[in-house]
Design an enzyme around this catalytic site. Structure first.
Site, PDB file in Angstrom:
ATOM      1  N   ARG A   1       0.849  -1.185   0.000  1.00  0.00           N
ATOM      2  CA  ARG A   1       0.000   0.000   0.000  1.00  0.00           C
ATOM      3  C   ARG A   1       0.888   1.239   0.000  1.00  0.00           C
ATOM      4  NH1 ARG A   1      -3.989  -0.038  -2.065  1.00  0.00           N
ATOM      5  NH2 ARG A   1      -5.096   1.444  -0.748  1.00  0.00           N
TER       6      ARG A   1
ATOM      7  N   HIS B   1       0.359   1.356 -10.515  1.00  0.00           N
ATOM      8  CA  HIS B   1      -0.553   0.511  -9.730  1.00  0.00           C
ATOM      9  C   HIS B   1      -1.165  -0.568 -10.630  1.00  0.00           C
ATOM     10  CE1 HIS B   1      -3.252   0.521  -5.901  1.00  0.00           C
ATOM     11  NE2 HIS B   1      -3.044  -0.713  -6.345  1.00  0.00           N
TER      12      HIS B   1
END
Length: 296
Positions: free
Chosen positions: A211, A259
């Protein structure tokens, strides 16, 4: 989020699915979201379930006004496969010294590095949940020496495992390529920092697919500049897209990816959301419920 409406309705045509900004959602019983504005969920008086569209839920848990209703996440077996593919690419990129090959190309320099046995490369996996265990097992099958670290003791065939704060430093000290696959909790926030990097062998590599708020960006840039970290692949960021002009774009020996490590398909998300909505209606136990106290 509009792309999720058709797959949800294909899985459960009886549901009434609306977009938050299309018309008043005050009658909504299920909120399907990823990064809702603070207070948005609390404004739904009939809310009975919050459903993330991904495996991570930290963007939802960060809302101080989050209603006290069940929170579910998406668990996609293909998500683990995709993450393993991405991490394996990163490990091979560094193990086969392709980072040095690419640097030599820019210098018009022809040099062939020795090919090394994968058993001589130690890959450390931070996080041994469903995804981390899959990644560790796949790399071990390729011949890499794999070690793993998690909050609690875990056992994986062929993988040396470490647990808790007392096991963190020994885990780091024997790791050549560090892979972060942790959930984001109060304990793991900013865990990829200068102290962590200092305990790795000089020149160790980092693959960060956890994350965004695991990583202290300035500490990584400093470690890359000094050579303590010999190279890094970073796929997740606190603010996405990564803003233009951010120092990470120009950091030495750093690959920025958008991502993309692994994303659950819209069909999978739609089916799991629809299934939990039906379970909720029938008063039956929900699937993939998040333990809010743990954050995952």
């Amino acid at each position: 989020m509009s792309h999720l409406v058709p797959p949800i309705l294909r899985a459960a045509p009886e549901l009434d699915v609306v977009l938050h900004d299309a018309r008043s959602p005050c009658d909504a019983e299920v909120a399907v979201c990823w990064n809702p504005p603070a207070g948005a969920l609390a404004s739904l008086p009939k809310l009975r379930l919050v459903h993330s569209i991904a495996a991570g839920v930290d963007n939802i848990l960060s809302d101080p006004a989050l209603p006290a209703v069940p929170l579910c996440r998406v668990v996609d077996p293909q998500h683990a496969r995709g993450m393993s593919e991405f991490v394996t690419w990163g490990v091979l990129h560094y193990h086969r010294q392709l980072d040095r090959v690419m640097a030599n190309q820019r210098l018009e320099r022809w040099f062939r590095h020795d090919q090394r046995d994968p058993s001589g490369c130690s890959v450390g996996i931070m996080g041994l949940g469903e995804i981390g265990s899959r990644v560790a097992t796949d790399l071990q099958r390729l011949g890499f020496t794999v070690r793993g670290w998690a909050r609690n003791t875990r056992e994986l065939p062929g993988v040396a495992t470490y647990a808790g704060p007392q096991g963190f430093r020994p885990f780091l000290q024997g790791t050549d390529i560090l892979v972060c696959l942790l959930p984001l909790t109060d304990e793991t926030r900013w865990i990829l920092n200068a102290a962590t990097f200092e305990h790795l062998p000089p020149g160790a590599k980092l693959i960060h697919v956890g994350r965004g708020e695991h990583l202290v960006h300035l500490d990584l840039i400093t470690a890359l500049t000094s050579g303590q970290i010999g190279g890094a692949i970073v796929d997740v960021f606190p603010a996405e897209p990564l803003p233009a002009g951010d120092a990470l774009w120009r950091a030495p020996n750093l690959i920025v990816t958008p991502h993309m490590a692994s994303v659950a398909s819209s069909e999978t998300i739609g089916m799991q959301v629809a299934h939990n909505a039906r379970l909720l209606t029938r008063g039956e136990p929900l699937q993939n419920v998040v333990d809010v106290s743990r954050g995952y």
